[in-house]
Every structure is written in C-alpha cells, then in structure tokens.
Design a protein around this motif. Structure first.
Motif, PDB file in Angstrom:
ATOM      1  N   LEU A  10       0.822  -1.213   0.000  1.00  0.00           N
ATOM      2  CA  LEU A  10       0.000   0.000   0.000  1.00  0.00           C
ATOM      3  C   LEU A  10       0.856   1.264   0.000  1.00  0.00           C
ATOM      4  CD1 LEU A  10      -2.936  -1.072   2.344  1.00  0.00           C
ATOM      5  CD2 LEU A  10      -2.945  -0.858  -0.157  1.00  0.00           C
ATOM      6  N   ARG A  11       2.011   1.233   0.680  1.00  0.00           N
ATOM      7  CA  ARG A  11       2.919   2.393   0.645  1.00  0.00           C
ATOM      8  C   ARG A  11       3.368   2.653  -0.787  1.00  0.00           C
ATOM      9  NH1 ARG A  11       8.019   2.112   0.061  1.00  0.00           N
ATOM     10  NH2 ARG A  11       8.288   0.100   1.075  1.00  0.00           N
ATOM     11  N   CYS A  12       3.762   1.603  -1.495  1.00  0.00           N
ATOM     12  CA  CYS A  12       4.222   1.755  -2.878  1.00  0.00           C
ATOM     13  C   CYS A  12       3.105   2.275  -3.781  1.00  0.00           C
ATOM     14  CB  CYS A  12       4.751   0.424  -3.400  1.00  0.00           C
ATOM     15  SG  CYS A  12       6.301  -0.088  -2.630  1.00  0.00           S
ATOM     16  N   ILE A  13       1.908   1.760  -3.598  1.00  0.00           N
ATOM     17  CA  ILE A  13       0.781   2.226  -4.406  1.00  0.00           C
ATOM     18  C   ILE A  13       0.495   3.693  -4.117  1.00  0.00           C
ATOM     19  CG2 ILE A  13      -1.723   1.998  -4.704  1.00  0.00           C
ATOM     20  CD1 ILE A  13      -1.272  -1.054  -4.509  1.00  0.00           C
ATOM     21  N   ALA A  14       0.541   4.090  -2.852  1.00  0.00           N
ATOM     22  CA  ALA A  14       0.307   5.499  -2.508  1.00  0.00           C
ATOM     23  C   ALA A  14       1.343   6.397  -3.174  1.00  0.00           C
ATOM     24  CB  ALA A  14       0.332   5.688  -0.996  1.00  0.00           C
ATOM     25  N   GLN A  15       2.602   5.959  -3.177  1.00  0.00           N
ATOM     26  CA  GLN A  15       3.645   6.754  -3.837  1.00  0.00           C
ATOM     27  C   GLN A  15       3.335   6.921  -5.319  1.00  0.00           C
ATOM     28  OE1 GLN A  15       7.019   4.337  -2.792  1.00  0.00           O
ATOM     29  NE2 GLN A  15       7.468   5.534  -0.962  1.00  0.00           N
ATOM     30  N   ASP A  16       2.877   5.843  -5.957  1.00  0.00           N
ATOM     31  CA  ASP A  16       2.566   5.902  -7.373  1.00  0.00           C
ATOM     32  C   ASP A  16       1.321   6.756  -7.636  1.00  0.00           C
ATOM     33  OD1 ASP A  16       3.418   5.033 -10.020  1.00  0.00           O
ATOM     34  OD2 ASP A  16       1.530   3.909 -10.073  1.00  0.00           O
ATOM     35  N   LEU A  17       0.310   6.651  -6.770  1.00  0.00           N
ATOM     36  CA  LEU A  17      -0.885   7.485  -6.940  1.00  0.00           C
ATOM     37  C   LEU A  17      -0.533   8.960  -6.785  1.00  0.00           C
ATOM     38  CD1 LEU A  17      -3.628   5.461  -5.011  1.00  0.00           C
ATOM     39  CD2 LEU A  17      -3.118   5.446  -7.455  1.00  0.00           C
ATOM     40  N   ASP A  18       0.328   9.279  -5.811  1.00  0.00           N
ATOM     41  CA  ASP A  18       0.785  10.671  -5.649  1.00  0.00           C
ATOM     42  C   ASP A  18       1.493  11.151  -6.909  1.00  0.00           C
ATOM     43  OD1 ASP A  18      -0.209  11.077  -3.113  1.00  0.00           O
ATOM     44  OD2 ASP A  18       1.693  10.664  -2.095  1.00  0.00           O
ATOM     45  N   ARG A  19       2.375  10.307  -7.442  1.00  0.00           N
ATOM     46  CA  ARG A  19       3.125  10.670  -8.644  1.00  0.00           C
ATOM     47  C   ARG A  19       2.180  10.922  -9.816  1.00  0.00           C
ATOM     48  NH1 ARG A  19       4.648   8.202 -13.034  1.00  0.00           N
ATOM     49  NH2 ARG A  19       3.882   6.167 -12.401  1.00  0.00           N
ATOM     50  N   ARG A  20       1.109  10.166  -9.894  1.00  0.00           N
ATOM     51  CA  ARG A  20       0.126  10.303 -10.978  1.00  0.00           C
ATOM     52  C   ARG A  20      -0.871  11.432 -10.732  1.00  0.00           C
ATOM     53  NH1 ARG A  20      -0.420   5.433 -14.151  1.00  0.00           N
ATOM     54  NH2 ARG A  20       0.971   3.816 -13.365  1.00  0.00           N
ATOM     55  N   GLU A  77       4.931  16.737   4.838  1.00  0.00           N
ATOM     56  CA  GLU A  77       3.851  16.802   5.811  1.00  0.00           C
ATOM     57  C   GLU A  77       4.075  15.691   6.827  1.00  0.00           C
ATOM     58  OE1 GLU A  77      -0.015  16.694   3.999  1.00  0.00           O
ATOM     59  OE2 GLU A  77       0.773  17.678   2.223  1.00  0.00           O
ATOM     60  N   PHE A  78       3.603  15.914   8.057  1.00  0.00           N
ATOM     61  CA  PHE A  78       3.745  14.871   9.070  1.00  0.00           C
ATOM     62  C   PHE A  78       2.973  13.623   8.658  1.00  0.00           C
ATOM     63  CE2 PHE A  78       2.126  12.811  12.987  1.00  0.00           C
ATOM     64  CZ  PHE A  78       3.327  12.266  13.392  1.00  0.00           C
ATOM     65  N   ILE A  79       1.756  13.825   8.171  1.00  0.00           N
ATOM     66  CA  ILE A  79       0.959  12.692   7.714  1.00  0.00           C
ATOM     67  C   ILE A  79       0.538  12.963   6.271  1.00  0.00           C
ATOM     68  CG2 ILE A  79      -1.187  11.421   8.007  1.00  0.00           C
ATOM     69  CD1 ILE A  79      -0.946  11.820  10.968  1.00  0.00           C
ATOM     70  N   ASN A  80       0.970  12.075   5.389  1.00  0.00           N
ATOM     71  CA  ASN A  80       0.582  12.185   3.992  1.00  0.00           C
ATOM     72  C   ASN A  80      -0.039  10.865   3.541  1.00  0.00           C
ATOM     73  OD1 ASN A  80       2.720  10.388   3.318  1.00  0.00           O
ATOM     74  ND2 ASN A  80       4.151  12.093   3.213  1.00  0.00           N
ATOM     75  N   ILE A 135      -7.388   7.541  11.707  1.00  0.00           N
ATOM     76  CA  ILE A 135      -6.270   7.459  10.755  1.00  0.00           C
ATOM     77  C   ILE A 135      -5.029   8.081  11.377  1.00  0.00           C
ATOM     78  CG2 ILE A 135      -5.419   8.295   8.530  1.00  0.00           C
ATOM     79  CD1 ILE A 135      -7.469   6.055   8.227  1.00  0.00           C
ATOM     80  N   TYR A 136      -5.192   9.228  12.005  1.00  0.00           N
ATOM     81  CA  TYR A 136      -4.073   9.903  12.665  1.00  0.00           C
ATOM     82  C   TYR A 136      -3.456   8.987  13.725  1.00  0.00           C
ATOM     83  CZ  TYR A 136      -1.462  13.386  15.312  1.00  0.00           C
ATOM     84  OH  TYR A 136      -0.470  14.066  15.955  1.00  0.00           O
TER      85      TYR A 136
END
Length: 161
Positions: A10-20, A77-80, A135-136
């Motif tokens: 999920l971390r990797c997918i989030a990085q890719d979604l951010d990039r996109r 950001e502290f939480i992204n 989530i926090y």
C-alpha cells in the motif's frame, strides 16, 4: 491471496498514486493483483483511471523508492497519503487480515475518510469506516513503532506469513 506485506504494497501504491496526481481511489484485491480505480478530483468523484499492480510492479516501485530514500525531498507533511496507506497496511498485517477493498471514494459523511474492507484471520468480513482521528492514531502508532526499529534486524519483511 496477495503475498506481499500490505504495509509495503500500500505504501508503494500510494507513492505511485501521488506521482500520478490521483486524489480519489478505490483499491480492490483480485488474486495476486491490486487494482486501483482512481480520479483526479477530490472524492467522491468519477474514476476514469485504472491501474493494476502485480507483485513484481510493487517490488519495482519499492526498489526505485529505496534509491530515493534518505535524499532531501523538500517540505514534508507529518501525515501524507503514503504514510496513511502504510499505517493501514501495517494494521492489516498485524491483525493477519486480508484486504478486500480500500477506498476514499464513497458517499459517506465527511468525518469518514477511508473505508477499509477486509477478511479477518477468523474468516469474518469486516467493513471499517475510518475517520480522521482514527487514521491519525494509526499513523502515530506506526511512527512510534518505526522509531523503535533500528538496524537490519528491525526491518519489516516484505512478505506475508
């Protein structure tokens, strides 16, 4: 069944979604593939983009991310989204649950940021709406746990047990 650690995947997918630049998403597990249906607008929104992530795709994203880790990346950001996805994945891993669906693209009240659907280790299907405070708390818990880990013996496995 998906065999990678959910926190890594999920971390990797989030990085890719951010990039996109995708802001709304609906992630579903289909066998060994994580399928993402996403959109560029804030949720709820249409999801015209679909991306499939195999285990190999996620491993490649993880390797390329390792090369960039430790390099200054500007204001953080502290939480992204990446940290949130990692924390949700760690929650699933810790509870030996299997992800079915993760989405922020629903018609729920504003206080519910994510819906996590998963199957517990006992086989029960659970739908968990997570508000901002929950989530926090997951992210802070993950941050504290990672702060305790040092050296290679502290690194999490990329594979599920």
């Amino acid at each position: 069944m998906f065999r990678l650690s959910y926190s890594v995947a999920l971390r990797c997918i989030a990085q890719d979604l951010d990039r996109r630049g995708l802001k709304s998403f609906d992630i579903r597990v289909e066998g060994e593939t994580l399928c993402v249906y996403g959109g560029y607008q804030e949720p709820p929104a249409s999801t015209p983009v679909s991306v499939e992530y195999s285990v190999q795709d996620i491993e490649e994203i993880d390797r390329s991310g390792e090369e960039r880790r430790g390099q200054p990346s500007g204001k953080q950001e502290f939480i992204n989204q990446t940290q949130v996805f990692r924390a949700i994945g760690a929650y699933l891993d810790r509870n030996e649950a299997r992800l079915v669906r993760l989405t922020n693209n629903h018609e729920k009240p504003k206080e519910s940021l994510f819906t996590i659907e998963y199957i517990t280790k006992d086989g029960d299907r659970t739908v968990d709406d997570r508000a901002g405070a929950a989530i926090y708390d997951l992210c802070v818990q993950m941050y504290k746990q990672r702060g305790k880990l040092t050296g290679t013996e502290g690194r999490r496995s990329r594979w599920r047990r």
